[in-house]
Design a protein around this motif. Structure first.
Motif, PDB file in Angstrom:
ATOM      1  N   ILE A   6       0.470  -0.653  -0.548  1.00 12.30           N
ATOM      2  CA  ILE A   6      -0.286  -0.249   0.051  1.00 12.30           C
ATOM      3  C   ILE A   6       0.718   1.576  -0.301  1.00 12.30           C
ATOM      4  O   ILE A   6       1.981   1.051   0.635  1.00 12.30           O
ATOM      5  CB  ILE A   6      -1.187  -0.166   0.769  1.00 12.30           C
ATOM      6  CG1 ILE A   6      -2.609   0.216   0.551  1.00 12.30           C
ATOM      7  CG2 ILE A   6      -0.946   0.801   2.294  1.00 12.30           C
ATOM      8  CD1 ILE A   6      -3.059   0.249   1.956  1.00 12.30           C
ATOM      9  N   ALA A   7       1.005  -1.268  -0.628  1.00  8.25           N
ATOM     10  CA  ALA A   7       0.909  -0.826  -1.106  1.00  8.25           C
ATOM     11  C   ALA A   7       1.312   0.127  -0.522  1.00  8.25           C
ATOM     12  O   ALA A   7       0.431  -0.116  -0.008  1.00  8.25           O
ATOM     13  CB  ALA A   7       1.502  -1.188  -1.907  1.00  8.25           C
ATOM     14  N   PRO A   8       0.912  -2.128  -0.688  1.00 13.17           N
ATOM     15  CA  PRO A   8       1.322  -2.715  -1.279  1.00 13.17           C
ATOM     16  C   PRO A   8       0.707  -2.367  -0.755  1.00 13.17           C
ATOM     17  O   PRO A   8       0.587  -2.070  -0.408  1.00 13.17           O
ATOM     18  CB  PRO A   8       1.135  -3.440  -1.536  1.00 13.17           C
ATOM     19  CG  PRO A   8       0.396  -4.054  -0.865  1.00 13.17           C
ATOM     20  CD  PRO A   8       0.707  -3.756  -0.952  1.00 13.17           C
ATOM     21  N   ALA A   9       0.181  -3.980  -0.736  1.00 11.56           N
ATOM     22  CA  ALA A   9       0.389  -4.922  -1.163  1.00 11.56           C
ATOM     23  C   ALA A   9       0.407  -3.888  -2.601  1.00 11.56           C
ATOM     24  O   ALA A   9      -0.326  -3.578  -1.053  1.00 11.56           O
ATOM     25  CB  ALA A   9       0.258  -4.669  -1.354  1.00 11.56           C
ATOM     26  N   SER A  10      -0.837  -5.191  -1.952  1.00 10.51           N
ATOM     27  CA  SER A  10      -1.085  -5.884  -3.580  1.00 10.51           C
ATOM     28  C   SER A  10      -1.517  -4.750  -3.021  1.00 10.51           C
ATOM     29  O   SER A  10      -1.908  -5.080  -2.117  1.00 10.51           O
ATOM     30  CB  SER A  10      -1.352  -6.300  -3.520  1.00 10.51           C
ATOM     31  OG  SER A  10      -1.743  -6.206  -4.012  1.00 10.51           O
ATOM     32  N   GLY A  12       0.108   2.727  -7.418  1.00 15.79           N
ATOM     33  CA  GLY A  12      -0.992   2.942  -6.357  1.00 15.79           C
ATOM     34  C   GLY A  12      -0.844   4.236  -5.965  1.00 15.79           C
ATOM     35  O   GLY A  12      -1.427   3.858  -4.814  1.00 15.79           O
ATOM     36  N   THR A  13      -0.454   5.729  -6.114  1.00 19.43           N
ATOM     37  CA  THR A  13      -1.030   6.360  -5.371  1.00 19.43           C
ATOM     38  C   THR A  13      -1.363   7.601  -5.830  1.00 19.43           C
ATOM     39  O   THR A  13      -1.432   7.819  -6.961  1.00 19.43           O
ATOM     40  CB  THR A  13       0.428   7.038  -4.543  1.00 19.43           C
ATOM     41  OG1 THR A  13      -0.265   7.584  -3.259  1.00 19.43           O
ATOM     42  CG2 THR A  13       1.247   7.073  -5.514  1.00 19.43           C
ATOM     43  N   CYS A  14      -2.135   8.716  -5.263  1.00 16.74           N
ATOM     44  CA  CYS A  14      -2.506   9.384  -6.053  1.00 16.74           C
ATOM     45  C   CYS A  14      -1.246  10.683  -5.844  1.00 16.74           C
ATOM     46  O   CYS A  14      -0.421  10.604  -5.184  1.00 16.74           O
ATOM     47  CB  CYS A  14      -3.748  10.560  -5.320  1.00 16.74           C
ATOM     48  SG  CYS A  14      -4.412  12.087  -6.078  1.00 16.74           S
ATOM     49  N   PRO A  15      -1.518  11.409  -7.208  1.00 16.91           N
ATOM     50  CA  PRO A  15       0.244  12.599  -7.346  1.00 16.91           C
ATOM     51  C   PRO A  15      -0.248  13.733  -6.627  1.00 16.91           C
ATOM     52  O   PRO A  15       0.690  14.355  -5.939  1.00 16.91           O
ATOM     53  CB  PRO A  15      -0.136  12.981  -8.786  1.00 16.91           C
ATOM     54  CG  PRO A  15      -0.662  11.615  -9.306  1.00 16.91           C
ATOM     55  CD  PRO A  15      -1.460  11.023  -8.778  1.00 16.91           C
ATOM     56  N   ALA A  16      -1.102  13.917  -5.453  1.00 21.50           N
ATOM     57  CA  ALA A  16      -2.157  15.208  -4.472  1.00 21.50           C
ATOM     58  C   ALA A  16      -1.893  14.371  -3.577  1.00 21.50           C
ATOM     59  O   ALA A  16      -3.010  13.287  -3.872  1.00 21.50           O
ATOM     60  CB  ALA A  16      -2.922  15.813  -5.579  1.00 21.50           C
ATOM     61  N   ALA A  17      -1.309  14.661  -2.450  1.00 24.83           N
ATOM     62  CA  ALA A  17      -1.458  13.964  -1.439  1.00 24.83           C
ATOM     63  C   ALA A  17      -2.314  15.036  -0.751  1.00 24.83           C
ATOM     64  O   ALA A  17      -1.296  15.910  -0.229  1.00 24.83           O
ATOM     65  CB  ALA A  17      -0.227  13.727  -0.690  1.00 24.83           C
ATOM     66  N   PRO A  18      -2.923  14.714   0.165  1.00 25.18           N
ATOM     67  CA  PRO A  18      -4.117  15.627   1.056  1.00 25.18           C
ATOM     68  C   PRO A  18      -3.014  16.051   2.515  1.00 25.18           C
ATOM     69  O   PRO A  18      -2.657  14.940   2.831  1.00 25.18           O
ATOM     70  CB  PRO A  18      -5.303  15.058   1.303  1.00 25.18           C
ATOM     71  CG  PRO A  18      -5.429  14.240  -0.115  1.00 25.18           C
ATOM     72  CD  PRO A  18      -4.323  13.802  -0.193  1.00 25.18           C
ATOM     73  N   GLY A  19      -2.737  17.240   2.360  1.00 19.00           N
ATOM     74  CA  GLY A  19      -2.030  17.261   3.961  1.00 19.00           C
ATOM     75  C   GLY A  19      -0.506  17.660   3.789  1.00 19.00           C
ATOM     76  O   GLY A  19       0.071  17.856   4.658  1.00 19.00           O
ATOM     77  N   ALA A  20      -0.547  17.535   2.429  1.00 17.81           N
ATOM     78  CA  ALA A  20       1.324  17.884   2.304  1.00 17.81           C
ATOM     79  C   ALA A  20       1.285  18.874   2.406  1.00 17.81           C
ATOM     80  O   ALA A  20       0.430  20.135   2.007  1.00 17.81           O
ATOM     81  CB  ALA A  20       1.489  17.107   0.627  1.00 17.81           C
ATOM     82  N   PRO A  21       2.693  19.253   2.944  1.00 18.23           N
ATOM     83  CA  PRO A  21       3.416  20.836   3.027  1.00 18.23           C
ATOM     84  C   PRO A  21       2.938  21.689   2.028  1.00 18.23           C
ATOM     85  O   PRO A  21       3.451  20.732   1.089  1.00 18.23           O
ATOM     86  CB  PRO A  21       4.898  20.534   3.794  1.00 18.23           C
ATOM     87  CG  PRO A  21       5.414  19.559   3.033  1.00 18.23           C
ATOM     88  CD  PRO A  21       4.213  18.778   2.635  1.00 18.23           C
ATOM     89  N   ALA A  22       2.382  23.166   2.287  1.00 19.13           N
ATOM     90  CA  ALA A  22       2.472  23.739   0.671  1.00 19.13           C
ATOM     91  C   ALA A  22       3.927  24.791   1.131  1.00 19.13           C
ATOM     92  O   ALA A  22       4.649  25.137   2.473  1.00 19.13           O
ATOM     93  CB  ALA A  22       1.266  25.553   1.917  1.00 19.13           C
ATOM     94  N   ALA A  23       3.778  25.370  -0.055  1.00 21.76           N
ATOM     95  CA  ALA A  23       4.943  25.882  -0.600  1.00 21.76           C
ATOM     96  C   ALA A  23       4.604  27.214   0.668  1.00 21.76           C
ATOM     97  O   ALA A  23       4.151  27.932   0.404  1.00 21.76           O
ATOM     98  CB  ALA A  23       5.643  26.299  -1.701  1.00 21.76           C
ATOM     99  N   LEU A 290      -5.643  -0.029  -3.461  1.00 21.36           N
ATOM    100  CA  LEU A 290      -4.998   0.142  -4.805  1.00 21.36           C
ATOM    101  C   LEU A 290      -5.690   1.311  -5.441  1.00 21.36           C
ATOM    102  O   LEU A 290      -4.766   1.907  -6.134  1.00 21.36           O
ATOM    103  CB  LEU A 290      -4.900  -1.192  -5.765  1.00 21.36           C
ATOM    104  CG  LEU A 290      -3.948  -2.381  -4.857  1.00 21.36           C
ATOM    105  CD1 LEU A 290      -4.054  -3.378  -5.958  1.00 21.36           C
ATOM    106  CD2 LEU A 290      -2.698  -2.292  -5.111  1.00 21.36           C
ATOM    107  N   GLY A 291      -6.589   1.376  -5.187  1.00 21.33           N
ATOM    108  CA  GLY A 291      -7.260   3.078  -5.736  1.00 21.33           C
ATOM    109  C   GLY A 291      -8.245   2.400  -6.903  1.00 21.33           C
ATOM    110  O   GLY A 291      -8.145   4.095  -7.281  1.00 21.33           O
TER     111      GLY A 291
END
Length: 516
Positions: A6-10, A12-23, A290-291
């Motif tokens: 999580i991936a995974p496993a099995s 598979g990730t979204c390019p924009a992560a909520p809560g990621a640090p802002a510039a 896996l989304g």
């Protein structure tokens, strides 16, 4: 048996992560349309097909996607603002271009010149063959901030190893999954995500170590070898039923998927009469992790499947307490750790991870190995010397394995290769690139059945090394060995027409047409 991963496993990730640090004090460039983890956005705005897959291996986690309203294509409708790590200049990305250009100072005068044209890893050509681009990225910068993926891409072998060893690089990734659930399905999600929080792949030491020790003996090579005879018989039975010599078929659907499922169900102790429901729940859990779940109704079905799977396994544990059998659950109960080092609730939660992880990595490893042997013209060599089958499986894990990367988060600020990664930054550990690093693997693009030297990272490394690696290797070697020896006419149909599932995490064919 990676991954989740999580991936995974099995898996598979979204390019924009909520809560990621802002510039700080800069405006981030527009990001590509956000899709649920593991699906590829189409540049034209059309919705890509995202097929559900069988369980993926432990050790990977998709990041969250923006909620998608029912009936909408996430590739066309969801978007996010690209975060940037404080204190680090991020190269701008033109909206919709699918590339990002790094900048550097030209020698001999001021100003910036293009240094590296980054490609979006879920664009169709990158899904089909990412390796040339990953090689170029590793050569350009083995640690690279990607404005397209809103994450650090770590592609060098030594740098990935450093991350896998560093406690500042965290595997705790349940919250991004929760953030991906549409608002209308949140009420159904609380129990499901409580179950995911008990998966060892989403825990850091010392919690991870405490959970993993419960299964350590059961997954050791000597314990798994007890299933060697059964695996051999199961392989021959599956091939006899689905892969008669001369018949045309899909090796993935005929052999690579059902065989690991059959072996794993026997090992876990799933009664044959329960298998249809068990594997249905697993497929829906894979959609969540896996989304590939997109509609609200699909999320609800996946969340309910995880709850149903836990209820079923809790009942099976109770039955095995009363009537022990020759299976994983009974063995762990006999060892006395359940109720001592872990609670029964934690044990059942981890069994849902084992159930989810039981097939995807091994299925893709079988298919990718057969494909590699065909492409390299080595089917006859392996047929003449069966000792080379194990080497073929290992070289596939290195060169074109079932896992391309795993996702981590910086738990606190850390320095890596001259860069400062800030707390909260997402980190893509691109093992598919690290496994081709010429600093560790001579002639890294060559499929070499006699390769020695550095250890590949196909099953991870260290605390999160895939606990099911021995079982995955046992099943994959048995399948490839029997296929090659018993089917001397084995050949691919239309090898140029093969397609791959759009996933950041997994390297998985959609089908492998062959003539047996």
């Amino acid at each position: 048996m990676t991954a989740p991963t999580i991936a995974p496993a099995s898996p598979g990730t979204c390019p924009a992560a909520p809560g990621a640090p802002a510039a700080p004090a800069t405006t981030a460039p527009a990001a590509p349309a956000v899709t649920p983890a593991g699906t590829a956005p189409a540049p034209s705005g059309t919705c890509p097909a995202a097929s559900a897959t069988a369980p993926v291996a432990p050790a990977v986690a998709p990041a969250g996607a923006a909620p998608v309203s029912s009936g909408n294509c996430p590739a066309a409708s969801a978007s996010a603002t690209a975060p940037a790590a404080p204190g680090i200049a991020r190269a701008a990305t033109a909206p919709g271009t699918g590339t990002a250009t790094g900048t550097g100072t030209a020698s001999g005068g001021p100003g910036s010149v293009p240094a590296f044209a980054e490609r979006y890893l879920l664009s169709p050509d990158m899904v089909a063959d990412p390796y040339g681009h990953l090689d170029a990225l590793r050569e350009h910068a083995p640690v690279h901030w990607s404005p397209l993926h809103h994450a650090w891409l770590v592609t060098g072998y030594d740098q990935v190893m450093r991350c896998l060893r560093d406690p500042a690089v965290s595997a705790d990734r349940v919250r991004p999954l929760m953030d991906a659930v549409p608002q209308g399905a949140r009420e159904d999600a609380e129990r499901a995500f409580a179950i995911l929080s008990r998966w060892m792949v989403f825990n850091d030491p010392p919690q991870h170590r405490r959970l993993r020790q419960v299964f350590q003996e059961s997954f050791a090579a000597r314990a798994v070898n007890r299933y060697r005879t059964f695996t051999g018989k199961a392989t021959k039975a599956v091939l006899a039923r689905r892969a008669a010599p001369g018949r045309a078929g899909d090796l993935l659907a005929d052999v690579a998927k059902p065989l690991p499922a059959l072996v794993f169900a026997r090992w876990l102790g799933i009664p044959r009469t329960d298998a249809p429901s068990f594997w249905y729940w697993n497929a829906r859990v894979a959609d969540l992790v896996l989304g590939t779940a997109q509609e609200e109704s699909e999320y609800r079905a996946s969340l309910q499947a995880l709850v149903s799977l836990e209820d079923y396994l809790a009942d099976l544990v109770a039955r095995r307490r009363a009537e022990p059998a020759d299976d994983l659950i009974s063995q762990v109960l006999r060892e006395g750790r359940v109720g001592d080092s872990v609670t029964e609730t934690e044990f059942v939660g981890m069994l849902t991870q084992m159930a989810f992880a039981g097939g995807e990595t091994t299925s893709n490893l079988i298919a990718n190995t057969v494909l590699a042997l065909h492409r390299e013209g080595l089917l006859d060599a392996v047929r003449e010397d069966p000792e080379l089958v194990r080497a073929a499986v290992e070289e596939t894990l290195r060169l074109d394995g079932p896992s391309k990367m795993s996702i981590r988060t910086a738990a606190r600020d850390l320095e890596l290769d001259g860069h400062t990664l800030r707390a909260g930054d997402r980190i893509f550990l691109v093992t598919a690139a690290a496994n081709r690093d010429p600093a560790r693997f001579p002639d890294p693009g060559r499929f070499d059945l006699h390769r020695t030297g550095a250890t590949h990272l196909g099953f991870g490394f260290g605390a999160h090394f895939c606990i099911g690696a021995a079982l995955a290797r046992l099943v994959a070697v048995a399948a490839v060995d029997t296929l090659v020896r018993d089917h001397p006419g084995l050949a691919l149909d239309d090898p140029a027409g093969l397609t791959w599932q759009p996933s950041l995490l997994n390297r998985a064919l959609t089908a492998l047409p062959v003539r047996y």
